[in-house]
Motif scaffolding. Structure first.
Motif, mmCIF file in Angstrom:
data_model
loop_
_atom_site.group_PDB
_atom_site.id
_atom_site.type_symbol
_atom_site.label_atom_id
_atom_site.label_comp_id
_atom_site.label_asym_id
_atom_site.label_seq_id
_atom_site.Cartn_x
_atom_site.Cartn_y
_atom_site.Cartn_z
ATOM 1 N N SER A 55 0.705 -1.131 0.029
ATOM 2 C CA SER A 55 0.087 -0.220 0.192
ATOM 3 C C SER A 55 0.905 1.249 0.011
ATOM 4 C CB SER A 55 -1.000 0.053 1.280
ATOM 5 O OG SER A 55 -0.193 -0.158 2.392
ATOM 6 N N PHE A 73 -4.834 4.632 -4.021
ATOM 7 C CA PHE A 73 -4.425 3.468 -4.394
ATOM 8 C C PHE A 73 -5.324 2.948 -5.373
ATOM 9 C CE2 PHE A 73 -4.617 -1.328 -4.371
ATOM 10 C CZ PHE A 73 -3.399 -1.539 -4.744
ATOM 11 N N ARG A 109 3.540 5.446 -7.132
ATOM 12 C CA ARG A 109 2.788 4.355 -6.863
ATOM 13 C C ARG A 109 3.555 3.434 -6.072
ATOM 14 N NH1 ARG A 109 -2.567 5.007 -9.379
ATOM 15 N NH2 ARG A 109 -2.116 5.778 -11.786
#
Lengths: 492, 492
Positions: A55, A73, A109
């Motif tokens: 995460s 996310f 990310r």
């Protein structure tokens, strides 16, 4: 993010992505429909929340890398469903994986990707899991991916990123010494008293044993040049039973046999390109000193193995390799402090070549890394699909353009060759050469007609730590060879 | 490499790849086998030698970018054969293209890639061609790709990279003024006397016309933030006949109708995300001033179009857009020097936002680029396979997170939306909104029950330069609207 982990962010460039990966090949369960992979994919897409460390995305703040939860996310960024073009052979799979492995990950990310790949002509499918080295090291990565699967074909588990991982599994093992060494080397400070001289000792002491490979003895080779950003990955697996047979007959460990067939393949590859150095290639081999698989990765030292690529005879070559690794192990086991420094040096491996760029082309520290990463034990299943084959995909670096990583699963040892496709062309030949090297070694052994080796119970290599202990000494190889020489020499 | 071309190397980052691409969809010839794409692929792989500019890789020497022949040209790096996963819809194709478009190219190679993609459920296949902006601009790229195809279904041509391209096609058009402007802006020097004030004039003069959109009038929007490295591409094509019908009924050009349906889609998208600015979005629209298709790309100016996204009524919105583009064209046509400066400003578009970063979030120069790239004329074939659809894939940039580029082919105008998938989420909705915007515009027109428009002969937009000339004036829209208002208002 630890200092060391952040180094993987700092040294990463577009020509040197710092991610590791695993390639799995699965057989769908009996009765699975043509849309089997699509169903897994659609099921997994519903897991829109990730657990740590999957995460977390990297953040650069005040010049320091750290981790933070990704508030946006997006599972569709990380998970993809791909397919192979016709004719859907392993060749097409490896070409696709080569492309996937060459692509940098988006740093905005969490640094991982998971690709479900359908379209193998035999009905199987593949999973390619890519994780940045700053997020997780290769050993931990393989363990995490394996733990996301099941030993029970009837069990349906959430996908890797949605499973809760133990703190130990989710975070990298502490490597404070390594971090300090990195810090000391990079900043020029001497945090550890005497470190510089200690490292120098390791690298430079007079050679006490002809068999011991020392750094900077490695010859220049086509593998030791700057690399490009494009990748080629090829893979092949071999029966561990077959490798153990060779080991039994020669007193070598499976790790020695692994090095020997790699050496044979490298020799053939370099000869075919008219580029075989006169001096033998030197491989850097990470070894687990404590043999504790579950803690694998945090007690790793390095040894340098002479691959004897200058030796034409496969059994002579194996003997030289066995002698070299035996000497390296003896040296390591006797030197606690050196072990630690070697540990740090291993961790520095991707950086070392950059540091010694000036001389790397003429006198590399070693020619390549050959690594054995512990694989999972027992048969594993992904939502009922059986894992058939597993291969590690690793990191080539500037001046280390080829990486060989092997990993065991079941009775197979999977060999993964990851290279810069520009400076190591036609890498697919390496697999043919590996086949040939195996066959030659077995033929040479058959020609010696050894007595049947005494039955010994061995633990399987897959899942065990290397180097193996309790195997015969290198002397056995000598015996085999002497026996063979006797047969070859006509009675006078 | 020209100074300007080299800028595309300099400003490229891992979050902002500077390549453009085209996506083609083909119908295989009658009687083609299942291995049709594989055969094209295998045939193309044999072309191991590339012609300029496809043979050249960038080199950085003494801080200057240049080109050199790639001595180790490797066709397998540039050409790939891919496949779509089940169910093989356009959706799967667009997801794959999104991923391909997000990947940086290897700078050690010539900066282009060509991907043959099979596996569309309807039996068609796709071609995704990616070319770095430093190698070729988008207009020239589309022309080169089109010229690599044939109007003759029986003709087999070598692939794009193996065809000899004319010097004009292979090299970028000279843009010395633009280069000087870039140089002046970047270095702060004033190579062109009065440039600074001239640019300032363009951007800052008192607004002579309410309809004229000026830079820095654009409101902040979710499209005007920093971007990530991941991409999302969606596409849809519409009948040019249908668009011309709307144009005929309202006196708008096809370009105006294009802007209007984009505006409608943008308004719906932003409303759905509860993010519609009160002030109208401003689009930067590159326009060809000379209408010479074959020289397209080297006589380009920019105009700013008010998209009237604050207006709920689709016909009112179209009227505002027509008035805005008419005013912009009038202004451009009257100002030769401004035209040139505007040209330079357009060329600077990807850089502008970076330069004005400080204020970009609060007051962007414009909200997005909507570009119409001339498409090919006539039906084209690739080794007998008919080109059905063609879409441009363009470059989002920091603070310009969405790019819309359209291109005509046959009776279809292909809309390509390219965006950062992180800051412009759920881009696939844009296509639904585009459908809705079209339908609303047509319904609104039908409700006005206009007299049949007089028959006029128009040249097709596909392949023609924009803006179109010889179309009716914006007054027509007003007439339509007044007529409609009369109908809506109950007789008193």
């Amino acid at each position: 993010m630890s200092l060391q982990d952040s180094l993987f962010m700092v040294i990463e460039g577009r020509q040197q992505p710092m991610h590791v990966a695993g390639l799995h090949i699965y057989t769908p369960p009996a009765g699975a429909g043509e849309d089997h992979v699509q169903q897994i994919y659609q099921g997994w897409r519903k897991y829109v929340k990730a657990e740590k460390p999957f995460s977390q995305r990297p953040v650069l703040s005040m010049g320091q890398w750290g981790w933070e939860e990704d508030a946006d996310f997006d599972v569709d960024h990380h998970l993809s469903h791909l397919a192979l073009p016709r004719p859907g052979r392993i060749r097409e799979l490896l070409m696709l994986v080569s492309r996937l492995h060459g692509a940098l990950m988006d740093r905005s990310r969490p640094l991982w990707e998971l690709h479900l790949i359908e379209g193998l002509a035999d009905g199987r499918f593949a999973l390619y899991v890519k994780i940045h080295h700053a997020l997780i090291d290769g050993v931990t990565g393989i363990r995490l991916v394996a733990s996301s699967l099941s030993h029970d074909p009837a069990e349906i588990k959430p996908p890797l990123w949605a499973q809760k991982h133990s703190q130990a599994a989710a975070s990298r093992p502490a490597r404070s010494l390594a971090a300090k060494v990195v810090d000391a080397v990079l900043t020029g400070r001497k945090i550890i008293p005497g470190l510089g001289s200690g490292l120098f000792d390791l690298l430079r002491t007079a050679n006490p044993d002809d068999a011991l490979a020392l750094p900077f003895q490695a010859p220049p080779s086509l593998f030791n040049v700057g690399i490009s950003g494009s990748r080629r990955f090829v893979a092949q697996s071999y029966s561990l039973t077959r490798m153990r047979e060779i080991g039994k007959a020669t007193g070598a460990t499976v790790n020695d046999v692994t090095l020997a067939v790699c050496a044979g393949a490298l020799r053939k590859y370099l000869m075919a390109r008219d580029n075989l150095p006169e001096k033998p290639l030197i491989a850097m081999v990470p070894v687990s000193l404590h043999g504790e698989t579950r803690k694998g990765g945090n007690q790793v030292a390095m040894m340098l193995a002479n691959l004897a690529t200058d030796v034409a005879d496969p059994l002579d070559r194996l003997q030289r390799i066995v002698a070299s690794t035996a000497a390296a192990k003896a040296r390591l086991s006797g030197m606690v402090r050196v072990e630690k420094i070697a540990h740090a040096a291993m961790m520095l491996a991707p950086m070392l070549p950059d540091m010694i760029t000036g001389r790397a082309r003429k006198r590399p520290a070693f020619n390549l890394i050959i690594s054995n990463v512990p694989g999972p034990t027992g048969t594993l299943y992904l939502n009922g699909a059986r894992l058939d084959e597993a291969y590690p995909v690793s990191i080539p670096a500037d001046f280390l353009a080829l990486n060989i990583t092997v990993s065991g699963y079941g009775d197979r040892l999977g060999f993964g060759f990851t290279a810069c496709r520009r400076v190591v062309p036609a890498l697919q030949r390496m697999v043919d050469h590996l086949d040939e090297a195996f066959a030659e070694l077995e033929s040479a052994l058959a020609a010696t007609r050894p007595r049947p080796a005494p039955k010994r119970t061995r633990r399987p290599v897959a899942g065990s730590a290397l180097p193996e202990t309790g195997t015969a000494t290198p002397v056995d190889v000598g015996q085999v060879l002497r026996r063979r020489k006797l047969r070859k020499t006509p009675p006078s």
